[in-house]
Motif scaffolding. Structure first.
Motif, short mmCIF file in Angstrom:
data_model
loop_
_atom_site.label_atom_id
_atom_site.label_comp_id
_atom_site.label_asym_id
_atom_site.label_seq_id
_atom_site.Cartn_x
_atom_site.Cartn_y
_atom_site.Cartn_z
N PHE A 183 0.84 -1.20 0.00
CA PHE A 183 0.00 0.00 0.00
C PHE A 183 0.88 1.25 0.00
N GLN A 188 -3.00 6.27 -3.38
CA GLN A 188 -4.38 6.29 -2.90
C GLN A 188 -5.22 5.18 -3.54
N GLU A 190 -7.18 1.80 -3.58
CA GLU A 190 -8.00 1.06 -2.60
C GLU A 190 -7.50 -0.37 -2.46
N LYS A 192 -8.06 -4.22 -1.57
CA LYS A 192 -9.10 -5.24 -1.50
C LYS A 192 -8.56 -6.43 -0.71
N SER A 209 -9.60 -1.78 6.55
CA SER A 209 -10.22 -1.09 5.42
C SER A 209 -10.77 0.26 5.85
N LYS A 210 -11.45 0.30 6.98
CA LYS A 210 -11.98 1.57 7.48
C LYS A 210 -10.85 2.53 7.82
N ASP A 213 -9.34 3.84 4.52
CA ASP A 213 -10.26 4.80 3.90
C ASP A 213 -10.22 6.14 4.62
N ILE A 216 -6.87 7.89 3.80
CA ILE A 216 -6.88 8.48 2.46
C ILE A 216 -7.71 9.74 2.44
N SER A 217 -8.85 9.71 3.15
CA SER A 217 -9.72 10.89 3.19
C SER A 217 -9.01 12.07 3.86
#
Length: 221
Positions: A183, A188, A190, A192, A209-210, A213, A216-217
């Motif tokens: 990663f 950025q 995603e 899986k 995952s959360k 996310d 990244i936000s």
């Protein structure tokens, strides 16, 4: 650093080893106690059969005396004597160590003995019955060897299962680690994560995952 399975397996092996070491003297005392109880019952049966057999002969006087003398000479495990004055007439059970008078080897054997009073023609006699209990040590030896065999079998099976678990059950976790290594926040991209049938790994993937996310936000902001 140690693998998780290695850290969990080692205490288990130590625990099994401790239980195994404790079980050896426990086996000895339990088997020895059972063996003595069985021999006590055996000696009691011998005493009852001896009393019954002598009474069935219906011997008196010199014939009875000669029969008892003959019995004592041909039955090394039993002895019949006249009761002594002041004899409490109570049964006694005990263990003695001595050499067999007719044995070729000078080994000391262990005997379980019963001293009881039998009545022949309404006259009391002190009967002593002795039974060798050395076989209990052989039984304990066989049990110990069997226990060692199963202990080695358990340890070998545990090691094999540990290796298989490290390559199968932990594969989803390693896949997750590999995804995290690749990663890159700048891309950025995603991630899986592979679906897992193990609850803990699936919860880990969802939490990661959360977290990614959210990261990244925040990074975009």
């Amino acid at each position: 650093m140690k693998a998780l399975l290695s850290k969990t397996t080692k205490p288990f092996l130590i625990y099994v080893l401790i239980v195994f070491i404790i079980s050896i003297p426990a086996y000895y005392f339990v088997v020895d106690a059972i063996w003595k109880a069985e021999l006590d019952e055996h000696n009691k049966i011998i005493a009852d059969k001896t009393s019954y057999g002598l009474n069935q002969l219906q011997l008196t006087g010199e014939d009875l005396k000669n029969s008892i003398a003959l019995w004592n000479s041909i039955q090394p495990g039993t002895n019949i004597q006249n009761t002594k004055p002041g004899d409490s007439l109570k049964d006694s059970v005990y263990t003695i160590n001595r050499q067999q008078p007719y044995a070729d080897q000078p080994d000391i054997d262990r005997f379980r003995s019963l001293s009881t009073v039998i009545y022949v023609n309404n006259k009391g006699f002190r009967l002593t019955v002795e039974t060798n209990i050395e076989e209990s040590q052989e039984t304990i030896g066989i049990i110990a060897v069997t226990t060692i065999f199963f202990f080695i079998l358990i340890v070998a099976g545990l090691l094999i299962l540990t290796r298989r678990l490290s390559t199968t059950a932990w594969k989803p976790f390693r896949d997750t680690l590999e995804n995290l290594r690749t990663f890159n926040l700048n891309n950025q991209a995603e991630i899986k994560f592979n679906k897992s049938d193990i609850v803990e790994f699936e919860e880990l993937n969802q939490s990661l995952s959360k977290l990614i996310d959210h990261t990244i936000s925040v990074y975009k902001t």
